[in-house]
Design an enzyme around this catalytic site. Structure first.
Site, mmCIF file in Angstrom:
data_model
loop_
_atom_site.group_PDB
_atom_site.id
_atom_site.type_symbol
_atom_site.label_atom_id
_atom_site.label_comp_id
_atom_site.label_asym_id
_atom_site.label_seq_id
_atom_site.Cartn_x
_atom_site.Cartn_y
_atom_site.Cartn_z
ATOM 1 N N GLN A 196 116.290 36.930 -74.640
ATOM 2 C CA GLN A 196 115.570 38.143 -74.277
ATOM 3 C C GLN A 196 116.514 39.344 -74.318
ATOM 4 O OE1 GLN A 196 114.126 39.410 -70.241
ATOM 5 N NE2 GLN A 196 112.104 38.914 -71.111
ATOM 6 N N TYR B 187 111.461 48.585 -67.169
ATOM 7 C CA TYR B 187 112.704 48.863 -67.875
ATOM 8 C C TYR B 187 112.454 49.811 -69.054
ATOM 9 C CZ TYR B 187 114.336 45.233 -64.763
ATOM 10 O OH TYR B 187 114.638 44.515 -63.636
ATOM 11 N N ARG C 59 107.773 41.041 -74.620
ATOM 12 C CA ARG C 59 107.218 40.865 -73.281
ATOM 13 C C ARG C 59 106.657 42.196 -72.786
ATOM 14 N NH1 ARG C 59 109.232 38.321 -67.458
ATOM 15 N NH2 ARG C 59 107.792 36.573 -67.630
ATOM 16 N N GLY D 41 108.337 30.285 -64.197
ATOM 17 C CA GLY D 41 109.633 30.812 -63.811
ATOM 18 C C GLY D 41 110.236 30.039 -62.660
ATOM 19 N N ARG D 42 109.915 30.453 -61.442
ATOM 20 C CA ARG D 42 110.541 29.867 -60.257
ATOM 21 C C ARG D 42 110.427 28.349 -60.186
ATOM 22 N NH1 ARG D 42 108.516 34.427 -55.855
ATOM 23 N NH2 ARG D 42 109.407 36.215 -56.948
#
Length: 377
Positions: free
Chosen positions: A112, A198, A245, A334-335
């Site tokens: 990424q 971002y 993304r 993810g987690r």
């Protein structure tokens, strides 16, 4: 195999989480994606990937695809301590350790690519201001900085400075070079981080982009930066090795914008014309987070014909449901991957999932990183 027509979508009756799938130029063994997660374990000085990171990713390579943690394309693109880079030879060599380890056990991995924009601090900018589309401070936004005492602290983001048009072209060139470096490091492809407040996301939104030139104002202008850098990366490594993304419904980092959904759909149509491999929808994963409306998912599928990855609060049942509805092609976790390195096996066999230690998520050594065991037989 029987296919059912659903509006503009084609839905497979066997479109399950554990089926193989084609993604760009890759054949994946299942539809489970390990989502990008910042873990801040790079070696210092130099933000260099290392053997411990290689072990971490290889442990999780039973995912159909791994998307690496966000990786800055330049020193300017950094906003947090210990996040890895992809802009010098030592970083490329460090990432080669990771890709070799993942490929040795049959995995696939994308890098990424990341530029944080205004979500940064002068410590990463040689004492200067972070850069952004416009000189607008992100209210209530902080970054994690490790001081000389080795202690990490959350620090407010300062007022950024606006990029010139020439500097925007420099950033696009940095993304292009980052993609070339990623391929040199052995990655199967790259994902541009275009969400979560971002730099790319900052250009898309009116709350952070108030420029009056060709990169601001109308939707065609606010999406120009994303589409130009996507075209540059696709030209460098091939569109079938590129994903993006996006996070239309995530508003933290002072990014609430009523005009973001039309901008995302306009950008998606442009990305479709480029022929990129996938769009990765980052959905909020906290308890009271907004839910992405099904209408948006249908609208997105109407303008983008590539693969769709979704991420956010998915378990095996919810993942199977969205695949069966034809609203996604792959599901990112993810987690759950933090404490469950063998997550695909646990989901397939309905084994219990381990919980992670939140205190060890960012920075540190092996504890809370590579020491989570697979499930017993």
């Amino acid at each position: 195999m029987i296919f059912l027509l659903l509006g503009n979508l084609i839905m497979s009756s066997a479109n399950t989480l554990f089926d193989p799938v084609r993604l760009g130029n890759l054949q994946l063994s299942n539809r489970i994606v390990m989502a990008p997660m910042t873990r801040a374990r790079s070696s210092q000085p130099g933000d260099i990937p290392n053997a411990m990171m290689a072990e971490y990713y290889a442990q999780r390579a039973s995912a159909g695809l791994i998307v690496s943690e966000a990786t800055q394309i330049s020193r300017q693109g950094q906003g947090y301590s210990f996040t890895p880079g992809i802009y010098d030879v030592a970083q490329v060599a460090g990432w080669r350790l990771v890709t070799d380890a993942v490929h040795a056990v049959g995995g696939k991995i994308f890098l990424q690519l990341w530029h944080v924009g205004r979500v940064s601090h002068g410590i990463f900018q040689d004492g200067g201001a972070p850069v952004a589309p416009s000189a607008i401070q992100p209210r209530g936004t902080q970054v994690w900085i490790v001081g000389d005492d080795g202690i990490g602290r959350m620090v407010d983001c300062p007022v950024p400075r606006a990029l010139s048009v020439a500097e925007i072209q420099d950033v696009i060139a940095d993304f292009r070079q980052g993609a070339a470096n990623a391929v040199a490091a052995g990655f199967d492809g790259v994902e541009i981080h275009g969400g979560n407040g971002y730099l790319v996301d900052q250009f898309l939104r009116t709350v952070s982009n108030q420029r009056d030139d060709q990169y601001g104002g109308a939707i065609e202008n606010r999406t120009r930066f994303l589409l130009e850098l996507a075209a540059a990366v696709a030209d460098e490594i091939g569109a079938d090795r590129l994903g993006i993304r996006l996070a239309p419904y995530i508003t933290f980092k002072d990014m609430a914008d009523p005009e973001i959904v039309p901008a995302i759909l306009h950008a998606a149509a442009g990305l479709d014309r480029l022929g990129i491999a996938y769009i990765h929808l980052s959905e909020a994963d906290w308890d009271d987070a907004p839910t992405i409306p099904d209408q948006f998912r249908h609208d997105l599928s109407a303008v983008f014909s590539g693969s769709l990855i979704v991420a956010g609060r998915y378990d095996s049942d919810r993942a199977a449901q969205i695949l069966e509805q034809g609203l996604a092609d792959l599901v990112a976790f993810g987690r759950p991957f933090v404490a469950n390195p063998d997550l695909p096996r646990r989901l397939a066999k309905k084994l219990p999932l381990a919980g992670h230690d939140g205190a060890t998520l960012f920075g540190g050594e092996r504890a809370g990183y590579t020491d989570y065991p697979p499930a017993s037989a």
